[in-house]
Write a protein that holds these residues in place. Structure first.
Motif, PDB file in Angstrom:
ATOM      1  N   MET A   1     107.578  22.902  27.601  1.00 52.67           N
ATOM      2  CA  MET A   1     107.599  24.472  27.217  1.00 52.67           C
ATOM      3  C   MET A   1     106.467  25.025  27.699  1.00 52.67           C
ATOM      4  O   MET A   1     105.335  24.464  27.846  1.00 52.67           O
ATOM      5  CB  MET A   1     107.215  24.255  25.659  1.00 52.67           C
ATOM      6  N   ARG A   2     106.460  26.244  27.896  1.00 48.92           N
ATOM      7  CA  ARG A   2     105.322  27.183  28.507  1.00 48.92           C
ATOM      8  C   ARG A   2     105.601  28.364  27.870  1.00 48.92           C
ATOM      9  O   ARG A   2     106.755  29.042  27.589  1.00 48.92           O
ATOM     10  CB  ARG A   2     105.639  27.336  30.017  1.00 48.92           C
ATOM     11  N   PHE A   3     104.533  28.827  27.216  1.00 48.86           N
ATOM     12  CA  PHE A   3     104.512  30.004  26.682  1.00 48.86           C
ATOM     13  C   PHE A   3     103.803  31.255  27.597  1.00 48.86           C
ATOM     14  O   PHE A   3     102.864  30.849  28.334  1.00 48.86           O
ATOM     15  CB  PHE A   3     103.417  30.055  25.275  1.00 48.86           C
ATOM     16  N   PHE A   4     104.423  32.450  27.574  1.00 51.40           N
ATOM     17  CA  PHE A   4     103.817  33.480  28.422  1.00 51.40           C
ATOM     18  C   PHE A   4     103.951  35.008  27.908  1.00 51.40           C
ATOM     19  O   PHE A   4     104.786  35.048  26.735  1.00 51.40           O
ATOM     20  CB  PHE A   4     104.332  33.240  29.724  1.00 51.40           C
ATOM     21  N   LEU A   5     103.104  35.833  28.135  1.00 50.25           N
ATOM     22  CA  LEU A   5     103.070  37.142  27.131  1.00 50.25           C
ATOM     23  C   LEU A   5     104.229  37.828  28.063  1.00 50.25           C
ATOM     24  O   LEU A   5     104.040  38.102  29.472  1.00 50.25           O
ATOM     25  CB  LEU A   5     101.702  37.772  27.677  1.00 50.25           C
ATOM     26  N   HIS A   6     105.212  38.509  27.597  1.00 47.91           N
ATOM     27  CA  HIS A   6     106.245  39.306  27.929  1.00 47.91           C
ATOM     28  C   HIS A   6     105.738  40.803  28.130  1.00 47.91           C
ATOM     29  O   HIS A   6     105.870  41.324  29.084  1.00 47.91           O
ATOM     30  CB  HIS A   6     107.541  39.115  27.163  1.00 47.91           C
ATOM     31  N   ASP A   7     105.256  41.102  27.113  1.00 47.96           N
ATOM     32  CA  ASP A   7     104.861  42.636  27.254  1.00 47.96           C
ATOM     33  C   ASP A   7     103.474  42.561  26.142  1.00 47.96           C
ATOM     34  O   ASP A   7     103.272  41.928  25.329  1.00 47.96           O
ATOM     35  CB  ASP A   7     105.871  43.763  27.015  1.00 47.96           C
ATOM     36  N   LYS A   8     102.828  43.753  26.319  1.00 47.45           N
ATOM     37  CA  LYS A   8     101.613  43.863  25.301  1.00 47.45           C
ATOM     38  C   LYS A   8     101.931  44.488  23.923  1.00 47.45           C
ATOM     39  O   LYS A   8     100.911  44.436  23.249  1.00 47.45           O
ATOM     40  CB  LYS A   8     100.590  45.017  25.971  1.00 47.45           C
ATOM     41  N   ARG A   9     103.085  44.451  23.467  1.00 43.84           N
ATOM     42  CA  ARG A   9     103.665  44.989  22.136  1.00 43.84           C
ATOM     43  C   ARG A   9     103.587  43.662  21.389  1.00 43.84           C
ATOM     44  O   ARG A   9     104.098  43.712  20.166  1.00 43.84           O
ATOM     45  CB  ARG A   9     104.780  45.840  22.219  1.00 43.84           C
ATOM     46  N   GLY A  10     103.224  42.473  21.870  1.00 37.50           N
ATOM     47  CA  GLY A  10     103.329  41.299  21.002  1.00 37.50           C
ATOM     48  C   GLY A  10     104.478  40.384  21.094  1.00 37.50           C
ATOM     49  O   GLY A  10     104.820  39.667  20.441  1.00 37.50           O
ATOM     50  N   ILE A  11     105.366  40.726  22.307  1.00 39.40           N
ATOM     51  CA  ILE A  11     106.560  39.799  22.485  1.00 39.40           C
ATOM     52  C   ILE A  11     105.966  38.684  23.554  1.00 39.40           C
ATOM     53  O   ILE A  11     105.441  39.389  24.594  1.00 39.40           O
ATOM     54  CB  ILE A  11     107.383  40.830  23.236  1.00 39.40           C
ATOM     55  N   VAL A  12     106.437  37.580  23.007  1.00 40.07           N
ATOM     56  CA  VAL A  12     106.020  36.384  24.128  1.00 40.07           C
ATOM     57  C   VAL A  12     107.308  35.767  24.391  1.00 40.07           C
ATOM     58  O   VAL A  12     108.252  35.681  23.658  1.00 40.07           O
ATOM     59  CB  VAL A  12     105.232  35.372  23.005  1.00 40.07           C
ATOM     60  N   GLY A  13     107.300  35.034  25.476  1.00 40.64           N
ATOM     61  CA  GLY A  13     108.483  34.192  25.847  1.00 40.64           C
ATOM     62  C   GLY A  13     107.984  32.883  25.942  1.00 40.64           C
ATOM     63  O   GLY A  13     106.869  32.273  25.896  1.00 40.64           O
ATOM     64  N   ILE A  14     109.028  32.113  25.626  1.00 45.50           N
ATOM     65  CA  ILE A  14     108.766  30.807  25.753  1.00 45.50           C
ATOM     66  C   ILE A  14     109.645  30.031  26.689  1.00 45.50           C
ATOM     67  O   ILE A  14     111.010  30.130  26.467  1.00 45.50           O
ATOM     68  CB  ILE A  14     109.083  29.878  24.383  1.00 45.50           C
ATOM     69  N   GLU A  15     109.450  29.214  27.595  1.00 48.57           N
ATOM     70  CA  GLU A  15     110.136  28.818  28.709  1.00 48.57           C
ATOM     71  C   GLU A  15     110.394  27.316  28.248  1.00 48.57           C
ATOM     72  O   GLU A  15     109.403  26.490  28.098  1.00 48.57           O
ATOM     73  CB  GLU A  15     109.429  28.711  29.980  1.00 48.57           C
TER      74      GLU A  15
END
Length: 63
Positions: A1-15
């Motif tokens: 699993m890898r976490f990443f910031l999708h946008d600066k409004r608090g949306i994160v992605g999990i790969e």
């Protein structure tokens, strides 16, 4: 699993990169990601834990 910031409004992605390491023809690999709000991570981890323990058989979308 890898976490990443999708946008600066608090949306994160999990790969997720999943490999069952079985012998052919039963081997499978999957690579996918989901997007969620940062405050939904606790709910997601709880649902994934139930999925891994086979208490549930699908992970529904987060509300």
């Amino acid at each position: 699993m890898r976490f990443f910031l999708h946008d600066k409004r608090g949306i994160v992605g999990i790969e997720f990169k999943v490999d069952n390491r079985a012998e052919p023809p039963y081997s499978m690999r999957s690579n996918f990601y989901i997007l969620t709000e940062i405050n939904q991570i606790d709910d997601l981890s709880r649902k994934l834990g139930k999925f891994i323990r086979e208490e549930i058989f699908e992970v529904e979308s987060l509300v």
